[in-house]
Design a protein around this motif. Structure first.
Motif, mmCIF file in Angstrom:
data_model
loop_
_atom_site.group_PDB
_atom_site.id
_atom_site.type_symbol
_atom_site.label_atom_id
_atom_site.label_comp_id
_atom_site.label_asym_id
_atom_site.label_seq_id
_atom_site.Cartn_x
_atom_site.Cartn_y
_atom_site.Cartn_z
ATOM 1 N N LEU A 56 0.827 -1.217 0.000
ATOM 2 C CA LEU A 56 0.000 0.000 0.000
ATOM 3 C C LEU A 56 0.854 1.257 0.000
ATOM 4 O O LEU A 56 0.531 2.247 -0.683
ATOM 5 C CB LEU A 56 -0.939 -0.015 1.210
ATOM 6 C CG LEU A 56 -2.022 -1.108 1.187
ATOM 7 C CD1 LEU A 56 -2.822 -1.094 2.485
ATOM 8 C CD2 LEU A 56 -2.944 -0.931 -0.013
ATOM 9 N N LEU A 57 1.945 1.237 0.757
ATOM 10 C CA LEU A 57 2.840 2.395 0.756
ATOM 11 C C LEU A 57 3.497 2.568 -0.611
ATOM 12 O O LEU A 57 3.663 3.706 -1.091
ATOM 13 C CB LEU A 57 3.913 2.224 1.836
ATOM 14 C CG LEU A 57 3.426 2.356 3.282
ATOM 15 C CD1 LEU A 57 4.539 2.001 4.257
ATOM 16 C CD2 LEU A 57 2.914 3.776 3.548
ATOM 17 N N GLN A 60 1.121 4.062 -2.980
ATOM 18 C CA GLN A 60 0.855 5.454 -2.667
ATOM 19 C C GLN A 60 1.976 6.387 -3.112
ATOM 20 O O GLN A 60 1.730 7.479 -3.628
ATOM 21 C CB GLN A 60 0.628 5.610 -1.159
ATOM 22 C CG GLN A 60 0.346 7.020 -0.695
ATOM 23 C CD GLN A 60 -1.020 7.513 -1.151
ATOM 24 O OE1 GLN A 60 -1.947 6.733 -1.324
ATOM 25 N NE2 GLN A 60 -1.140 8.819 -1.369
ATOM 26 N N PHE A 61 3.211 5.932 -2.960
ATOM 27 C CA PHE A 61 4.324 6.862 -3.122
ATOM 28 C C PHE A 61 5.259 6.533 -4.284
ATOM 29 O O PHE A 61 6.040 7.390 -4.702
ATOM 30 C CB PHE A 61 5.152 6.924 -1.832
ATOM 31 C CG PHE A 61 4.370 7.440 -0.661
ATOM 32 C CD1 PHE A 61 4.014 8.782 -0.587
ATOM 33 C CD2 PHE A 61 3.983 6.584 0.369
ATOM 34 C CE1 PHE A 61 3.299 9.261 0.503
ATOM 35 C CE2 PHE A 61 3.262 7.056 1.454
ATOM 36 C CZ PHE A 61 2.909 8.399 1.526
ATOM 37 N N ASP A 63 6.454 6.186 -7.955
ATOM 38 C CA ASP A 63 6.021 6.708 -9.250
ATOM 39 C C ASP A 63 6.972 6.303 -10.378
ATOM 40 O O ASP A 63 7.011 6.921 -11.445
ATOM 41 C CB ASP A 63 5.890 8.242 -9.208
ATOM 42 C CG ASP A 63 7.188 8.924 -8.794
ATOM 43 O OD1 ASP A 63 8.199 8.201 -8.596
ATOM 44 O OD2 ASP A 63 7.198 10.159 -8.676
#
Length: 221
Positions: A56-57, A60-61, A63
């Motif tokens: 999940l992290l 989220q972060f 890219d």
């Protein structure tokens, strides 16, 4: 470790100790006291939670372009499945981790119950003056219990067995359980003499002197 026990030395030590007192010493060594399925499920849950949090992290972060598969539903599912499987396997076969997941108090309770079961199964109670003594060693848990029958407990306090337990523990730590058991049995004989558990003139050897190893075929460690 069970296969490395010197049965003759232990049997002789029990015989010598019992020549001096009315105590009937019964050594029992088991590979483990439980299968610890709860540890396996805790391992699955902990590993799944850690990996899912990491996924999940990342979603989220991160890219970059290198983890495209992880952004697909099947990638998340695969990560969680692999993590759970690995966590369960580690919890089943890595025994220090297993002990950590089960917790110390729970281990104490499980081993005590297994020792009580061994007391009955090995008929430690079956002596004329109730002077049987169980030396119980559970290898995977690194736990040792000494259980005396009623005739022993009238004269020997629970704390009096501390040095006996410590000697067996030292033998396990030195990878020499035979020495630990032999010396612990000798200490039992001396302790019973000091406590006045005197041998009768018509004393008989009521329980076999050999070390019992129930369950050795399941998990010899």
């Amino acid at each position: 470790m069970i296969d490395g026990l010197d049965q003759d030395r232990i049997r002789d030590a029990v015989g010598r100790a019992e020549e001096r007192t009315a105590g009937e010493i019964v050594p029992v060594v088991v590979p483990r006291s439980d299968d610890y399925e709860v540890a396996v499920w805790r391992g699955v849950g902990a590993a799944t939670l850690v990996v899912l949090t990491g996924v999940l992290l990342t979603l989220q972060f991160y890219d970059g372009w290198g983890l495209g598969w992880l952004f697909a539903p099947w990638g998340v599912a695969l990560s969680v499945l692999v993590a759970g499987t690995v966590g369960g396997v580690l919890a089943r076969y890595v025994y220090p981790l297993q002990r950590l997941l089960v917790e110390s108090d729970r281990l104490d309770e499980i081993v005590h119950r297994r020792a009580m079961q061994a007391f009955v199964e090995e008929e430690v109670f079956d002596t004329r003056d109730r002077t049987g003594i169980l030396l119980f060693v559970s290898l995977r848990e690194h736990r040792i219990e000494v259980l005396g029958d009623a005739g022993i407990n009238r004269q020997v306090e629970p704390d009096d067995w501390a040095n006996v337990v410590a000697r067996i523990q030292r033998g396990i730590q030195n990878n020499n359980l035979t020495d630990g058991l032999v010396e612990a049995v000798e200490m039992c004989g001396g302790l019973l003499e000091r406590k006045g558990v005197d041998i009768r003139p018509d004393d008989e050897n009521e329980l076999t002197d050999s070390v019992r190893t129930p369950g050795r075929e399941a998990d010899d460690e």
